[in-house]
Design a protein around this motif. Structure first.
Motif, PDB file in Angstrom:
ATOM      1  N   ILE A 101       0.839  -1.210   0.000  1.00  0.00           N
ATOM      2  CA  ILE A 101       0.000   0.000   0.000  1.00  0.00           C
ATOM      3  C   ILE A 101       0.872   1.256   0.000  1.00  0.00           C
ATOM      4  CG2 ILE A 101      -1.824   1.274   1.199  1.00  0.00           C
ATOM      5  CD1 ILE A 101      -2.677  -1.372   2.473  1.00  0.00           C
ATOM      6  N   GLY A 102       1.896   1.255   0.845  1.00  0.00           N
ATOM      7  CA  GLY A 102       2.663   2.483   1.056  1.00  0.00           C
ATOM      8  C   GLY A 102       3.746   2.744   0.029  1.00  0.00           C
ATOM      9  N   GLU A 108       5.165   4.627   3.951  1.00  0.00           N
ATOM     10  CA  GLU A 108       4.663   5.621   3.018  1.00  0.00           C
ATOM     11  C   GLU A 108       5.667   6.768   2.883  1.00  0.00           C
ATOM     12  OE1 GLU A 108       2.900   8.804   3.455  1.00  0.00           O
ATOM     13  OE2 GLU A 108       2.346   8.746   1.337  1.00  0.00           O
ATOM     14  N   ARG A 121       2.320   3.794  -4.516  1.00  0.00           N
ATOM     15  CA  ARG A 121       2.501   5.214  -4.223  1.00  0.00           C
ATOM     16  C   ARG A 121       2.015   6.110  -5.359  1.00  0.00           C
ATOM     17  NH1 ARG A 121       8.100   6.920  -1.389  1.00  0.00           N
ATOM     18  NH2 ARG A 121       7.542   5.346   0.136  1.00  0.00           N
ATOM     19  N   TYR A 151       2.327   1.212   7.709  1.00  0.00           N
ATOM     20  CA  TYR A 151       2.011   1.975   6.502  1.00  0.00           C
ATOM     21  C   TYR A 151       2.545   3.401   6.598  1.00  0.00           C
ATOM     22  CZ  TYR A 151      -0.617   5.103   3.549  1.00  0.00           C
ATOM     23  OH  TYR A 151      -0.945   6.103   2.685  1.00  0.00           O
ATOM     24  N   GLN A 205      -4.425   3.504  -2.910  1.00  0.00           N
ATOM     25  CA  GLN A 205      -3.906   3.499  -1.545  1.00  0.00           C
ATOM     26  C   GLN A 205      -5.030   3.716  -0.532  1.00  0.00           C
ATOM     27  OE1 GLN A 205      -0.793   6.550  -1.649  1.00  0.00           O
ATOM     28  NE2 GLN A 205       0.617   5.000  -0.918  1.00  0.00           N
TER      29      GLN A 205
END
Lengths: 304, 387
Positions: A108-109, A195, A113, A191, A119
């Motif tokens: 996800i992170g 991120e 991106r 995350y 996301q």
């Protein structure tokens, strides 16, 4: 320390207007301090006092303060199995949640991106289970993992489970339930750290002859330590004291009782308040020591 | 590449038909380029011209859409970055924030299993005069110090090919000069091949053996710095690398060795061997420092071009020289750099002047004349300032 630093730095400039600003800051702190005194320090002292009581010699069911520190020895002797099991289950659940969440959070992170919409959608999916009560979800798992449920019947049909075997009521079900319930708490801090991971540093590592695995081990993993530390703490601390998953009404059984269940039963069933209080203090102290040691060892003080 | 061994010498770099397309735009178009082993090569261009992308393609951090990349004769197009004998000094430094300066520098050495990584890292840090900060974390250093650590971290590996992406941008002038010399020393001592990306034309010219001027994903001209400067082939190069006076006109006569162009009623002669086009509408130019300012109309003389009269609109003194802006009717603004041989400026704003230059100093560009040439000149000037 933090308080003096905050109140002291404006005063250091010497102007009276700024000095008043420092006083206002102190005033603003009062509600918070009062809250902590009233709802944390007072109950804690009360709990410590209770843990040192012994049964009243005159009135049945009443306890008097006698500085009876033997309570601690007694509960450790009596419940050592459950205490050890609690920490074992909590460690297992933390490790499994980490192994499950890290790739997810990385996906996800980092991987996603360039697509912020994806996301957000994935993050909502991670958090979505929290919209439904923790108890309901755990009960649902009890249904799914029950002897009549498709999981057990399928495993039995495949002979992976013997005819007399169960899943609910075993340690496996409890660790599973703990892992499942704490995955969002592991995933979110991971995350937030991943991120912000600077991919230019990852590129530099690839440029400096590090294979993908070495890059992960020497660059990505150390840089995600703040997330790992907060995620594991957010999982380990509540998991060690959890009494829902291990309760026989949910996923646990008599062979998988945890310290939370023992405290609950001492407080509410056996009405042995000193034992329950001693166990609570013990649990808290042990977690404090373990966490302090862990944070120190993980070397993340300057990263946090 | 072999473990535990430094490159013994630089390797040559060859790009064959390399193109890089990103969604929506093409960063690099059909690039053919050879950098001989052991040379200092500068890729010069305004920001967004594709020079950093070219560097990342060589490092393996981007994959080309088409074309091949060869280092030392080996095709590395499909080789992972960590297997290429290449190191990069990143524009953003990209130091590892969780490691000390020393560990940053030793990182590449450790990965390749080179003996004595700590001693070698210290030596590299001494080279950039930062050995006393070896135990600090990158966040505790200034921008310039971080840049020097990034330099040490790449140079310590003695790669066959060192890529430098604006490596001296954050340094002050004194340190910049010093690092330029150090870089030159390292490069010539070990015979490594350096590919240096910069938008600073002065840096490119002072350091590089060969300069390639890049614009809009293409290389406009390659050559030795003095060669490109004295004989630019396009209006972009003429204005990005230093400044130029460009004039548009039509070829009116063609003699032996030179051709004549009508510019605002005057005949300007340009040597044929210094021109890209010799017929029709052409753009010709001359460098501002080659111009001579005169206050009386000069008598016609063989081998000398004259333009004017014009009016001085601006005089700016810069120590070594004085810059005059002269407005010549139907030609536009002409820039003249005059060495300060006498005390103070020669003319004041408003004075009527002529400019002259020797025929052999003029050059003819490949660009179509007038409007488009001026536009490009302007574009180069603007992007040069922004970059």
């Amino acid at each position: 320390m933090a308080l003096t630093a905050f109140a002291g730095s404006p005063a250091a400039t010497g102007s009276s207007g700024v000095r008043r600003g420092g006083r206002i800051a102190l005033l603003l702190l009062i509600p918070g301090i009062a809250y902590l005194l009233l709802f944390f320090l007072a109950p804690l002292i009360s709990l410590v006092m209770t843990s040192l009581q012994s049964p009243s010699e005159t009135v049945f069911g009443q306890y008097d303060f006698t500085f009876n520190w033997a309570n601690y020895l007694q509960v450790v002797g009596q419940y050592s199995e459950q205490i050890l099991r609690s920490f074992l289950y909590a460690v297992l659940a933390t490790v499994f949640a980490l192994l499950f969440s890290y790739p997810l959070a990385y996906f996800i992170g980092v991987t996603m991106r360039r697509w912020p919409l994806v996301q957000s959608l994935l993050l909502i999916l991670v958090v979505a289970p929290l919209f439904i009560s923790f108890l309901l979800r755990t009960l649902a798992w009890k249904q799914i993992l029950s002897d009549e449920g498709f999981v057990v019947t399928t495993l039995k049909a495949l002979s992976l489970l013997g005819p007399q075997d169960h899943i609910t009521g075993t340690g496996i079900a409890v660790v599973f339930g703990l892992t499942y319930n704490f995955i969002p708490f592991m995933c979110l801090p991971l995350y937030t750290t991943l991120e912000r991971l600077d991919l230019r540093v990852v590129e530099a590592s690839r440029d400096l002859y590090a294979t993908p695995f070495t890059t992960f081990r020497t660059v990505i993993l150390p840089l995600s330590m703040p997330g790992i530390v907060s995620g594991t703490l957010l999982t380990f601390i509540p998991a060690a004291g959890d009494y829902v998953n291990a309760s026989s009404q949910f996923l646990g059984g008599t062979s998988s009782t945890m310290i939370g269940n023992v405290i609950q039963s001492n407080f509410l069933v056996q009405l042995n308040y000193p034992a329950a209080a001693a166990l609570s203090i013990l649990l808290m102290a042990t977690i404090l020591v373990l966490v302090g040691f862990y944070v120190r060892r993980s070397g993340t003080e300057d990263l946090l | 590449m072999a473990r535990g061994l430094f490159a013994e010498s630089g390797a040559d770099l060859k790009l064959v038909g390399v193109r890089k397309q990103f969604p929506g735009y093409t960063a690099v178009e059909e690039l053919d380029l050879t950098v001989p082993a052991g040379t200092f090569f500068a890729l010069l261009g305004p920001s967004g011209c594709g020079k950093t992308t070219t560097l990342r393609l060589v490092a393996g951090l981007e994959e080309p859409t088409a074309g091949r990349i060869l280092i030392g004769g080996t095709d590395v197009t499909d080789t992972k970055p960590y297997r290429r004998p290449v190191n990069t000094v990143f524009q953003s430094y990209a130091l590892f924030p969780h490691m000390t300066v020393l560990e940053n520098v030793a990182f590449g050495l450790r990965r390749r299993g080179i003996g004595d990584p700590v001693e070698k890292a210290h030596a590299a840090l001494r080279l950039v005069e930062l050995d006393h900060l070896a135990d600090r974390k990158p966040a505790q250093l200034s921008g310039g110090q971080q840049q020097r650590v990034a330099l040490a971290r790449a140079v310590v590996n003695r790669p066959a090919l060192l890529l430098l992406d604006e490596p001296l941008g954050a340094l002050d002038l004194k340190l910049r000069r010093q690092m330029q010399l150090e870089l030159k020393n390292i490069q010539s001592e070990v015979g490594l091949t350096f590919v240096h990306v910069t938008h600073d034309q002065e840096e490119a010219m002072t350091m590089a053996d060969t300069v390639a001027v890049m614009n809009r994903g293409r290389i406009e001209q390659i050559g030795a710095p003095e060669e490109i400067y004295e004989l630019p082939r396009t209006a972009f190069v003429a204005n990005f690398l230093g400044q130029s006076n460009l004039f548009g006109g039509t070829v009116a006569e063609s003699g032996s060795g030179a051709f004549g162009v009508d510019v605002a009623g005057r005949r300007i002669l340009v040597p044929i061997d210094r021109a890209q086009r010799t017929t029709g509408a052409v753009t010709v130019g001359v460098r501002p420092e080659k111009l001579l300012l005169v206050t009386e109309e000069p008598a016609p003389m063989a081998g000398v071009n004259v333009l004017g009269p014009g009016r001085v609109t601006d005089v700016s003194f810069s120590g070594v020289s004085t810059q005059y802006l002269i407005d010549v009717p139907h030609v536009g603004t002409v820039i003249v750099f005059a060495q300060n041989l006498v005390f103070g400026p020669v003319v004041e704003p408003g004075a009527e002047v002529w400019v002259t230059w020797r025929v052999e100093h003029g050059f003819g560009l490949a660009d179509a004349p007038a409007a488009s040439a001026l536009e490009q000149a302007h574009e180069a000037l603007v992007s040069g300032v922004e970059g």
